[in-house]
Design an enzyme around this catalytic site. Structure first.
Site, PDB file in Angstrom:
ATOM      1  N   LYS A 182      -9.021  48.516 -28.336  1.00  0.00           N
ATOM      2  CA  LYS A 182      -9.839  48.527 -27.129  1.00  0.00           C
ATOM      3  C   LYS A 182     -11.181  49.215 -27.403  1.00  0.00           C
ATOM      4  O   LYS A 182     -12.246  48.721 -27.029  1.00  0.00           O
ATOM      5  CB  LYS A 182      -9.075  49.288 -26.033  1.00  0.00           C
ATOM      6  CG  LYS A 182      -9.521  48.972 -24.636  1.00  0.00           C
ATOM      7  CD  LYS A 182      -8.733  49.757 -23.612  1.00  0.00           C
ATOM      8  CE  LYS A 182      -7.363  49.169 -23.341  1.00  0.00           C
ATOM      9  NZ  LYS A 182      -6.571  49.984 -22.405  1.00  0.00           N
ATOM     10  N   ASN A 189      -4.791  51.784   0.239  1.00  0.00           N
ATOM     11  CA  ASN A 189      -4.032  50.685  -0.365  1.00  0.00           C
ATOM     12  C   ASN A 189      -2.809  50.325   0.477  1.00  0.00           C
ATOM     13  O   ASN A 189      -2.444  49.150   0.580  1.00  0.00           O
ATOM     14  CB  ASN A 189      -3.628  51.026  -1.802  1.00  0.00           C
ATOM     15  CG  ASN A 189      -4.748  50.698  -2.790  1.00  0.00           C
ATOM     16  OD1 ASN A 189      -5.821  50.238  -2.391  1.00  0.00           O
ATOM     17  ND2 ASN A 189      -4.513  50.938  -4.064  1.00  0.00           N
ATOM     18  N   LEU A 194      -6.299  39.109   5.799  1.00  0.00           N
ATOM     19  CA  LEU A 194      -5.321  38.430   6.656  1.00  0.00           C
ATOM     20  C   LEU A 194      -5.044  37.030   6.110  1.00  0.00           C
ATOM     21  O   LEU A 194      -4.776  36.120   6.874  1.00  0.00           O
ATOM     22  CB  LEU A 194      -5.831  38.337   8.090  1.00  0.00           C
ATOM     23  CG  LEU A 194      -5.697  39.590   8.959  1.00  0.00           C
ATOM     24  CD1 LEU A 194      -6.134  39.285  10.396  1.00  0.00           C
ATOM     25  CD2 LEU A 194      -4.267  40.139   8.970  1.00  0.00           C
ATOM     26  N   GLY A 230       0.055  33.896   2.356  1.00  0.00           N
ATOM     27  CA  GLY A 230       0.299  33.096   1.168  1.00  0.00           C
ATOM     28  C   GLY A 230       1.506  33.630   0.435  1.00  0.00           C
ATOM     29  O   GLY A 230       2.496  34.002   1.069  1.00  0.00           O
ATOM     30  N   GLY A 247      -0.078  41.191  -5.357  1.00  0.00           N
ATOM     31  CA  GLY A 247       0.465  41.639  -6.642  1.00  0.00           C
ATOM     32  C   GLY A 247      -0.564  42.519  -7.305  1.00  0.00           C
ATOM     33  O   GLY A 247      -1.398  43.127  -6.625  1.00  0.00           O
ATOM     34  N   CYS A 266      -1.993  47.556  -8.639  1.00  0.00           N
ATOM     35  CA  CYS A 266      -2.282  48.630  -7.681  1.00  0.00           C
ATOM     36  C   CYS A 266      -1.415  48.587  -6.436  1.00  0.00           C
ATOM     37  O   CYS A 266      -0.562  49.448  -6.250  1.00  0.00           O
ATOM     38  CB  CYS A 266      -3.756  48.592  -7.292  1.00  0.00           C
ATOM     39  SG  CYS A 266      -4.833  48.723  -8.727  1.00  0.00           S
TER      40      CYS A 266
HETATM   41  C1  UGA Z   1      -6.806  46.917  -4.685  1.00  0.00           C
HETATM   42  C2  UGA Z   1      -7.674  47.428  -3.534  1.00  0.00           C
HETATM   43  O1  UGA Z   1      -8.181  46.329  -2.784  1.00  0.00           O
HETATM   44  C3  UGA Z   1      -8.834  48.254  -4.068  1.00  0.00           C
HETATM   45  O2  UGA Z   1      -9.600  48.776  -3.005  1.00  0.00           O
HETATM   46  C4  UGA Z   1      -8.264  49.388  -4.909  1.00  0.00           C
HETATM   47  O3  UGA Z   1      -9.287  50.185  -5.472  1.00  0.00           O
HETATM   48  C5  UGA Z   1      -7.429  48.799  -6.036  1.00  0.00           C
HETATM   49  O4  UGA Z   1      -6.370  48.009  -5.481  1.00  0.00           O
HETATM   50  C6  UGA Z   1      -6.870  49.919  -6.849  1.00  0.00           C
HETATM   51  O5  UGA Z   1      -5.989  50.632  -6.361  1.00  0.00           O
HETATM   52  O6  UGA Z   1      -7.361  50.165  -7.948  1.00  0.00           O
HETATM   53  P1  UGA Z   1      -7.008  44.874  -6.413  1.00  0.00           P
HETATM   54  O7  UGA Z   1      -5.610  45.225  -6.817  1.00  0.00           O
HETATM   55  O8  UGA Z   1      -8.031  44.644  -7.451  1.00  0.00           O
HETATM   56  O9  UGA Z   1      -7.596  46.027  -5.455  1.00  0.00           O
HETATM   57  O10 UGA Z   1      -6.917  43.534  -5.560  1.00  0.00           O
HETATM   58  P2  UGA Z   1      -7.032  43.113  -4.036  1.00  0.00           P
HETATM   59  O11 UGA Z   1      -8.273  42.371  -3.845  1.00  0.00           O
HETATM   60  O12 UGA Z   1      -6.741  44.224  -3.126  1.00  0.00           O
HETATM   61  O13 UGA Z   1      -5.835  42.072  -3.953  1.00  0.00           O
HETATM   62  C7  UGA Z   1      -4.493  42.504  -4.150  1.00  0.00           C
HETATM   63  C8  UGA Z   1      -3.531  41.372  -3.960  1.00  0.00           C
HETATM   64  O14 UGA Z   1      -3.466  40.998  -2.591  1.00  0.00           O
HETATM   65  C9  UGA Z   1      -3.862  40.080  -4.716  1.00  0.00           C
HETATM   66  O15 UGA Z   1      -2.672  39.581  -5.300  1.00  0.00           O
HETATM   67  C10 UGA Z   1      -4.378  39.152  -3.639  1.00  0.00           C
HETATM   68  O16 UGA Z   1      -4.139  37.805  -3.948  1.00  0.00           O
HETATM   69  C11 UGA Z   1      -3.552  39.599  -2.448  1.00  0.00           C
HETATM   70  N1  UGA Z   1      -4.170  39.299  -1.126  1.00  0.00           N
HETATM   71  C12 UGA Z   1      -5.361  39.840  -0.784  1.00  0.00           C
HETATM   72  C13 UGA Z   1      -3.500  38.481  -0.234  1.00  0.00           C
HETATM   73  O17 UGA Z   1      -2.390  37.977  -0.509  1.00  0.00           O
HETATM   74  N2  UGA Z   1      -4.069  38.227   0.996  1.00  0.00           N
HETATM   75  C14 UGA Z   1      -5.263  38.756   1.353  1.00  0.00           C
HETATM   76  O18 UGA Z   1      -5.704  38.489   2.484  1.00  0.00           O
HETATM   77  C15 UGA Z   1      -5.918  39.584   0.443  1.00  0.00           C
END
Ligand code: UGA
Length: 439
Positions: free
Chosen positions: A35, A214, A256, A259, A263, A266
C-alpha cells in the site's frame, strides 16, 4: 503544518492527500509495504473518484510522503489516527487491536506539545482509555477525537468540504484545551474559513456523534425497507411512498432508497458495535432497535434472492443469471459486507450459474470469492442470461436500455434490487420487471 496520518486505508489515504491539498506537509504511515509503495508513487490502492489526482499532485509537490517507518512521523505536530476498527471475529463489538497497536507505535515518537487526533470510529469510552495510556507513555502529548464522516465515492469532497467538524477534548470548558483546539483550527483553517460548523465536545460526545450518525442513517434505510415489506404485502409502491414522505422537509428524501439494503465497512459493523457497547454499559435496551434495523436489512438480501427463485421456479438450477454489481455501492470497489455479493452467493447456493460484473470491484471480489464467475462487462454478463439482477446502481446499469438488452439476454426477467430502473419501459419491451417493494 507538519502532520502525520497513521493508517492509510480508505480513511487515512484520503485524509493524508486532502490535508496536503489544504497546504500541509504530510507523512502517511502504514504497516502494509504494498500500500505504501503504491501511495508513494501517487497511485490509489482502491477506487475513489478524485483521489488519484490528489495523490499525484501531493506526491509531486514533495509535501506528501508515505512510509512504513512510524519513526518518520516524529517531526509532525499533529498525528491523525486513521486505522480500521472492523467487527471482532468473535462477536459484534469493534476490534480495537489496530487502534491500540497504532497508539503504542506512535507514542514513543510524540514530541512534547504534539497532538494525537483519533479519526477512527470507536466505541464510546475508547478515547478516555487511550488518553489514560498516553498519560503513562507520552505525558507531554495530548489527545483529541475528531470523527470522520466521509462517504466512499465522495470521500475527497467530504474531506475537503465537510458538513461539520467535531473535536472531542477531555473537557471543553477547561482552558487547557484551548491550545489543542487552536492547533486543530489551524489544520482545518480552509474549511473553517468557508463557514463549516465546528463543534467542540467532550470525548464521549465526539465518539457518539459518529456512531449515532451512522445508526440514524442505517435506521432511515431500514425504515424504508420495512415499508417495502409492507408494500409487498399490499401492492403499494415504496418508491412513491418515499417520494411523498420525503417531501416533508422534516423527513427528507435522502437515504430513503429501498432496495437490497446497506452494506460496506461502516454502517453494518457500526450499528452492531454500538449495540454491543451499549450492552456493556448496561443501557443495551436503549439501542435494542438496532438489532431490528440489522435484521430488516439482512432480510432484503434474502428477499431479492427469493424474487428470482420464485420467478424462475424449477428453471433456476443451472440457469445463467447476470448479476450487475458486486461493490457495496456505486463508485467504489469496496466489497466489504456487500449486499450485492451476498445475493450472488445465495443465488449460486440455489444452483444458479451466477455471472457477476462490476466496473471496479471484480479484482477484489475474485480474490475473496473465487468460486463465483465474473464477466468483464455487462454485455458479457447479460449475453444468454435467463435473468438479470441489478444489485449495485452504477450509472451504466441505471442507463441499461431494455431494447438493447433484449437482443443479448435469452430470458426476460429483470430484478431491480435498487429500484433505479423504469418499470414501464422494461415492461413495454416485453420484460417481467420486479423491483423491491414495487408492485
Ligand atoms: C457511511 C456514512 O454515510 C458516512 O457518513 C460515514 O462517514 C461512513 O459510513 C463511515 O462510517 O466511514 P459509506 O459506508 O461510504 O458511508 O456509504 P453510504 O453512502 O452511507 O451507503 C451505505 C450503504 O447504504 C450502501 O450499501 C448503500 O447502497 C446503502 N443505501 C444508502 C441504501 O440502501 N439506501 C439509501 O437510501 C442509501
Amino acid at each position: 503544518m507538519r502532520l502525520s496520518v497513521i493508517g492509510c486505508g480508505y480513511l487515512g489515504a484520503v485524509h493524508a492527500a486532502a490535508m496536503t491539498e489544504l497546504g500541509h506537509d504530510v507523512v502517511g504511515v502504514d504497516v502494509d509495504p504494498a500500500k505504501v509503495a503504491a501511495l508513494a508513487e501517487g497511485r490509489a490502492p482502491f477506487h475513489e473518484p478524485g483521489l488519484p489526482e490528489l495523490l499525484e499532485r501531493g506526491v509531486a509537490s514533495g509535501r506528501l510522503r508515505f512510509t512504513t517507518d512510524v519513526a518518520e512521523a516524529a517531526e509532525a505536530r499533529v498525528h491523525f489516527l486513521a486505522v480500521g476498527t472492523p467487527q471482532r471475529p468473535d462477536g459484534d463489538g469493534a476490534d480495537l487491536r489496530f487502534v491500540d497497536a497504532a497508539v503504542e507505535a506512535i507514542a514513543p515518537h510524540l514530541a512534547p506539545g504534539s497532538l494525537l487526533v483519533g479519526k477512527s470510529t470507536v466505541p464510546v469510552g475508547t478515547a478516555a482509555r487511550i488518553a489514560a495510556r498516553l498519560a503513562e507513555v507520552a505525558p507531554d502529548a495530548s489527545l483529541a477525537w475528531n470523527p470522520e464522516f466521509l462517504r466512499e465515492g465522495l470521500a475527497v469532497r467530504d474531506t475537503l468540504e465537510p458538513d461539520r467538524i467535531v473535536y472531542g477534548v477531555p473537557d471543553p470548558t477547561d482552558v487547557r484545551v484551548e491550545s489543542d483546539v487552536a492547533l486543530l483550527d489551524e489544520v482545518y483553517a480552509t474549511p473553517l474559513a468557508t463557514g463549516t460548523p465546528r463543534l467542540v465536545a467532550d470525548y464521549a460526545t465526539a465518539e457518539l456523534v459518529k456512531v449515532a450518525a451512522n445508526s440514524f442513517l442505517a435506521t432511515k434505510i431500514s425504515f424504508i425497507n420495512a415499508m417495502a415489506e409492507i408494500a409487498e404485502a399490499t401492492g403499494a409502491d415504496v418508491t412513491l411512498l418515499a417520494d411523498a414522505i420525503g417531501l416533508d422537509a422534516r423527513i427528507g428524501r435522502k437515504f430513503l432508497n429501498a432496495g437490497i439494503g446497506f452494506g460496506g465497512g461502516c454502517l453494518p459493523k457500526d450499528i452492531r458495535a454500538f449495540a454491543a457497547r451499549a450492552e456493556e454499559l448496561g443501557v443495551g435496551v436503549a439501542v435494542e432497535f438496532l438489532r431490528d434495523i440489522d435484521a430488516i436489512n439482512l432480510r432484503r438480501r434474502e428477499r431479492a434472492t427469493s424474487i428470482v427463485a420464485e420467478a424462475l421456479g424449477d428453471r433456476l438450477a443451472g440457469a445463467k443469471i447476470a448479476v450487475l454489481g458486486v461493490a457495496f455501492k456505486p463508485d467504489s470497489d469496496d466489497i466489504r459486507d456487500s449486499p450485492a455479493l451476498d445475493v450472488s452467493l445465495r443465488l449460486r447456493e440455489l444452483g444458479a450459474r451466477v455471472v457477476a460484473t462490476d466496473p471496479a470491484a471484480i479484482p477484489n471480489a475474485r480474490q475473496r470469492y473465487p468460486e463465483l464467475e465474473y464477466a468483464d462487462d455487462a454485455d458479457d454478463a447479460i449475453r444468454d442470461a435467463e435473468a438479470i439482477v441489478l444489485v449495485t446502481e452504477w450509472a451504466q446499469y441505471r442507463a441499461l436500455d431494455p431494447g438493447r438488452t433484449s437482443a443479448l439476454a435469452s430470458g426476460r426477467l429483470i430484478v431491480d434490487g435498487r429500484n433505479v430502473l423504469d418499470p414501464v419501459a422494461w415492461r413495454a419491451a416485453g420484460w417481467t420487471y420486479r423491483g423491491m417493494g414495487r408492485p
